[in-house]
Design a protein around this motif. Structure first.
Motif, PDB file in Angstrom:
ATOM      1  N   GLU A  68       0.828  -1.210   0.000  1.00  9.91           N
ATOM      2  CA  GLU A  68       0.000   0.000   0.000  1.00  9.91           C
ATOM      3  C   GLU A  68       0.868   1.268   0.000  1.00  9.91           C
ATOM      4  OE1 GLU A  68      -2.140  -3.432   1.033  1.00  9.91           O
ATOM      5  OE2 GLU A  68      -0.370  -2.577   2.038  1.00  9.91           O
ATOM      6  N   GLN A  69       1.929   1.235   0.797  1.00 13.93           N
ATOM      7  CA  GLN A  69       2.817   2.394   0.834  1.00 13.93           C
ATOM      8  C   GLN A  69       3.544   2.559  -0.501  1.00 13.93           C
ATOM      9  OE1 GLN A  69       6.352   2.330   3.366  1.00 13.93           O
ATOM     10  NE2 GLN A  69       5.853   4.386   4.106  1.00 13.93           N
ATOM     11  N   SER A  70       3.904   1.454  -1.123  1.00 16.14           N
ATOM     12  CA  SER A  70       4.561   1.506  -2.430  1.00 16.14           C
ATOM     13  C   SER A  70       3.660   2.160  -3.476  1.00 16.14           C
ATOM     14  CB  SER A  70       4.946   0.096  -2.884  1.00 16.14           C
ATOM     15  OG  SER A  70       5.872  -0.491  -2.009  1.00 16.14           O
ATOM     16  N   ASP A  71       2.398   1.735  -3.509  1.00 14.06           N
ATOM     17  CA  ASP A  71       1.456   2.308  -4.465  1.00 14.06           C
ATOM     18  C   ASP A  71       1.248   3.794  -4.201  1.00 14.06           C
ATOM     19  OD1 ASP A  71       1.206  -0.189  -5.570  1.00 14.06           O
ATOM     20  OD2 ASP A  71      -0.625  -0.700  -4.480  1.00 14.06           O
ATOM     21  N   PHE A  72       1.178   4.161  -2.922  1.00 11.58           N
ATOM     22  CA  PHE A  72       0.968   5.559  -2.552  1.00 11.58           C
ATOM     23  C   PHE A  72       2.142   6.426  -3.011  1.00 11.58           C
ATOM     24  CE2 PHE A  72       1.824   8.957   0.523  1.00 11.58           C
ATOM     25  CZ  PHE A  72       0.657   9.694   0.425  1.00 11.58           C
ATOM     26  N   ILE A  73       3.370   5.964  -2.717  1.00  9.21           N
ATOM     27  CA  ILE A  73       4.568   6.723  -3.096  1.00  9.21           C
ATOM     28  C   ILE A  73       4.703   6.814  -4.613  1.00  9.21           C
ATOM     29  CG2 ILE A  73       7.083   6.731  -3.036  1.00  9.21           C
ATOM     30  CD1 ILE A  73       5.832   7.591  -0.441  1.00  9.21           C
ATOM     31  N   LEU A  74       4.419   5.727  -5.304  1.00 11.37           N
ATOM     32  CA  LEU A  74       4.537   5.724  -6.756  1.00 11.37           C
ATOM     33  C   LEU A  74       3.571   6.724  -7.389  1.00 11.37           C
ATOM     34  CD1 LEU A  74       5.790   4.586  -9.295  1.00 11.37           C
ATOM     35  CD2 LEU A  74       4.144   2.704  -9.228  1.00 11.37           C
ATOM     36  N   ASP A  75       2.345   6.778  -6.890  1.00 14.47           N
ATOM     37  CA  ASP A  75       1.377   7.747  -7.411  1.00 14.47           C
ATOM     38  C   ASP A  75       1.862   9.173  -7.184  1.00 14.47           C
ATOM     39  OD1 ASP A  75      -0.283   5.732  -8.255  1.00 14.47           O
ATOM     40  OD2 ASP A  75      -1.551   5.760  -6.461  1.00 14.47           O
ATOM     41  N   LYS A  76       2.422   9.440  -5.998  1.00 15.31           N
ATOM     42  CA  LYS A  76       2.939  10.768  -5.697  1.00 15.31           C
ATOM     43  C   LYS A  76       4.105  11.139  -6.620  1.00 15.31           C
ATOM     44  CE  LYS A  76       0.400  11.976  -2.122  1.00 15.31           C
ATOM     45  NZ  LYS A  76      -0.443  13.194  -2.117  1.00 15.31           N
ATOM     46  N   ILE A  77       4.971  10.157  -6.882  1.00 20.39           N
ATOM     47  CA  ILE A  77       6.132  10.401  -7.744  1.00 20.39           C
ATOM     48  C   ILE A  77       5.690  10.694  -9.176  1.00 20.39           C
ATOM     49  CG2 ILE A  77       8.143   9.292  -8.788  1.00 20.39           C
ATOM     50  CD1 ILE A  77       8.582   7.870  -6.128  1.00 20.39           C
ATOM     51  N   LYS A  78       4.701   9.986  -9.661  1.00 14.66           N
ATOM     52  CA  LYS A  78       4.209  10.230 -11.016  1.00 14.66           C
ATOM     53  C   LYS A  78       3.693  11.660 -11.159  1.00 14.66           C
ATOM     54  CE  LYS A  78       2.939   5.440 -12.137  1.00 14.66           C
ATOM     55  NZ  LYS A  78       1.819   4.518 -12.417  1.00 14.66           N
ATOM     56  N   VAL A  79       2.971  12.114 -10.155  1.00 17.14           N
ATOM     57  CA  VAL A  79       2.453  13.487 -10.183  1.00 17.14           C
ATOM     58  C   VAL A  79       3.599  14.489 -10.136  1.00 17.14           C
ATOM     59  CG1 VAL A  79       1.063  15.196  -8.952  1.00 17.14           C
ATOM     60  CG2 VAL A  79       0.252  12.841  -9.158  1.00 17.14           C
ATOM     61  N   ARG A  80       4.567  14.230  -9.261  1.00 20.11           N
ATOM     62  CA  ARG A  80       5.712  15.129  -9.120  1.00 20.11           C
ATOM     63  C   ARG A  80       6.513  15.220 -10.409  1.00 20.11           C
ATOM     64  NH1 ARG A  80       8.064  19.545  -6.848  1.00 20.11           N
ATOM     65  NH2 ARG A  80      10.335  19.324  -6.757  1.00 20.11           N
ATOM     66  N   LEU A  81       6.823  14.088 -11.020  1.00 23.08           N
ATOM     67  CA  LEU A  81       7.615  14.095 -12.246  1.00 23.08           C
ATOM     68  C   LEU A  81       6.863  14.744 -13.398  1.00 23.08           C
ATOM     69  CD1 LEU A  81       9.320  10.568 -12.163  1.00 23.08           C
ATOM     70  CD2 LEU A  81      10.236  12.773 -11.419  1.00 23.08           C
ATOM     71  N   ALA A  82       5.553  14.593 -13.412  1.00 22.60           N
ATOM     72  CA  ALA A  82       4.755  15.215 -14.466  1.00 22.60           C
ATOM     73  C   ALA A  82       4.891  16.732 -14.441  1.00 22.60           C
ATOM     74  CB  ALA A  82       3.293  14.810 -14.330  1.00 22.60           C
ATOM     75  N   GLU A  83       5.108  17.297 -13.257  1.00 21.99           N
ATOM     76  CA  GLU A  83       5.307  18.738 -13.140  1.00 21.99           C
ATOM     77  C   GLU A  83       6.573  19.185 -13.851  1.00 21.99           C
ATOM     78  OE1 GLU A  83       5.344  19.584  -9.017  1.00 21.99           O
ATOM     79  OE2 GLU A  83       3.252  18.989  -8.668  1.00 21.99           O
ATOM     80  N   TYR A  84       7.502  18.262 -14.061  1.00 23.91           N
ATOM     81  CA  TYR A  84       8.764  18.557 -14.744  1.00 23.91           C
ATOM     82  C   TYR A  84       8.805  17.923 -16.133  1.00 23.91           C
ATOM     83  CZ  TYR A  84      10.672  20.416 -10.396  1.00 23.91           C
ATOM     84  OH  TYR A  84      10.908  21.173  -9.283  1.00 23.91           O
ATOM     85  N   SER A  85       7.635  17.571 -16.654  1.00 22.29           N
ATOM     86  CA  SER A  85       7.521  16.945 -17.986  1.00 22.29           C
ATOM     87  C   SER A  85       8.298  15.638 -18.051  1.00 22.29           C
ATOM     88  CB  SER A  85       8.006  17.911 -19.075  1.00 22.29           C
ATOM     89  OG  SER A  85       7.231  19.092 -19.073  1.00 22.29           O
TER      90      SER A  85
END
Length: 310
Positions: free
Chosen positions: A134-151
């Motif tokens: 569950e923590q892995s899925d949560f962190i991965l979703d957050k990382i995807k959003v963060r990286l999207a901010e930097y294209s």
């Protein structure tokens, strides 16, 4: 001689006129400065209001980055094609840009938002350690959003959640949860280990990956050592020494015994070289010759000194 001394009223009058004249000149200077500022080039930063040396450095870094990122690509037809994204494939600047970019986009962000999550990043290869699926899925979703901010985006095929524990060999959670992963040429997975007292235990340890092993064997195949009949064995050993030493020093740092298949392939090619050079009729004879060489001259090849004689 008579000295003239101004009265208080005259002093006040002179001061007042000077103050008014100074204010008028100051306003005129500000107006003239605004006109001059508008005429400065956007790339000019020196002694301009609201601009500093740091602004100049930031803009310089941005311009350099964009110049490298937007460098055209030469296709197979010899034509230059303009790129709109990505970094030059194989370019020496690409890993450096990735490292600098992710330092801000990932490293500092993780330190500020997820300070208790441990991770290792080498350029754009990242391993993040979590305590649950569950923590892995949560962190991965957050990382995807963060990286999207930097294209940026995570690699869809290389990004996965792995059950990393010494008991992973007993994991029954399904095939959607792998129990091993590759990082920087090594495969991490449960392996049988030994304590200094000889006691055996299972640990989650790295060793050379299958992909790296195949890459080295492919390099040996490309070299075709068996055809170097115009060189003697000492010259062959000297030519191969830097590569062999590099493989052992890097991949042999963890479970050096896993390199046996690499050097078994090398020894096999040396036997084929001897068979071709000395016109030996069978592989058994050429392999016998190799065994005698290892016994009589054990320091000829670097890998022989590490015990890879099979």
């Amino acid at each position: 001689m008579e000295l003239w001394k101004p009265t208080d009223d005259e002093n006040r009058k002179d001061t007042s006129e000077h103050t008014v004249r100074t204010k008028v000149e100051r306003h005129r200077l500000v107006a003239d400065k605004a006109v001059v500022v508008r005429k400065f080039h956007p790339g000019s930063f020196g002694y301009r209001p609201g601009r500093s040396a740091h602004d100049a450095v930031d803009q310089c870094a941005k311009s350099c980055r964009e110049r490298w990122l937007k460098a055209p690509v030469c296709n197979q037809a010899g034509e230059l094609v303009t790129r709109s994204k990505g970094t030059p494939q194989g370019g020496v600047i690409s890993p450096l840009l990735a490292n600098l970019y992710l330092h801000e986009a990932f490293d500092w962000w993780m330190a500020e938002t997820q300070p208790r999550i441990a991770f290792e990043r080498y350029a754009d290869d990242i391993v993040i350690h979590t305590r649950s699926r569950e923590q892995s899925d949560f962190i991965l979703d957050k990382i995807k959003v963060r990286l999207a901010e930097y294209s940026l985006e995570v690699h869809p095929e290389k990004t996965k959640t792995v059950y990393c524990y010494r008991t992973a060999r007993f994991y029954k959670g399904g095939k959607d949860m792998p129990v091993s992963f590759d990082f920087l040429g090594f495969t991490f997975k449960p392996r049988l280990c030994a304590k200094p007292n000889g006691e055996k235990f299972w640990g989650f340890r790295p060793a050379i990956s299958s992909k790296s092993r195949k890459k080295i064997i492919g390099k040996l195949r490309e070299l075709a050592i068996q055809n170097w009949v115009f060189w003697d064995i000492q010259k062959i050993a000297a030519a191969l020494a830097p590569m062999i030493r590099g493989w052992i020093h890097y991949y042999g740092r963890y479970r050096i015994s896993e390199l046996q298949w690499v050097f078994r392939s090398l020894n096999s090619r040396l036997a084929k070289w001897a068979r071709k050079l000395y016109k030996l009729r069978t592989y058994a004879k050429s392999y016998g010759w190799l065994k005698r060489m290892i016994k009589w001259y054990p320091n000829t090849f670097v890998h022989w000194t590490y015990g890879f004689t099979g």
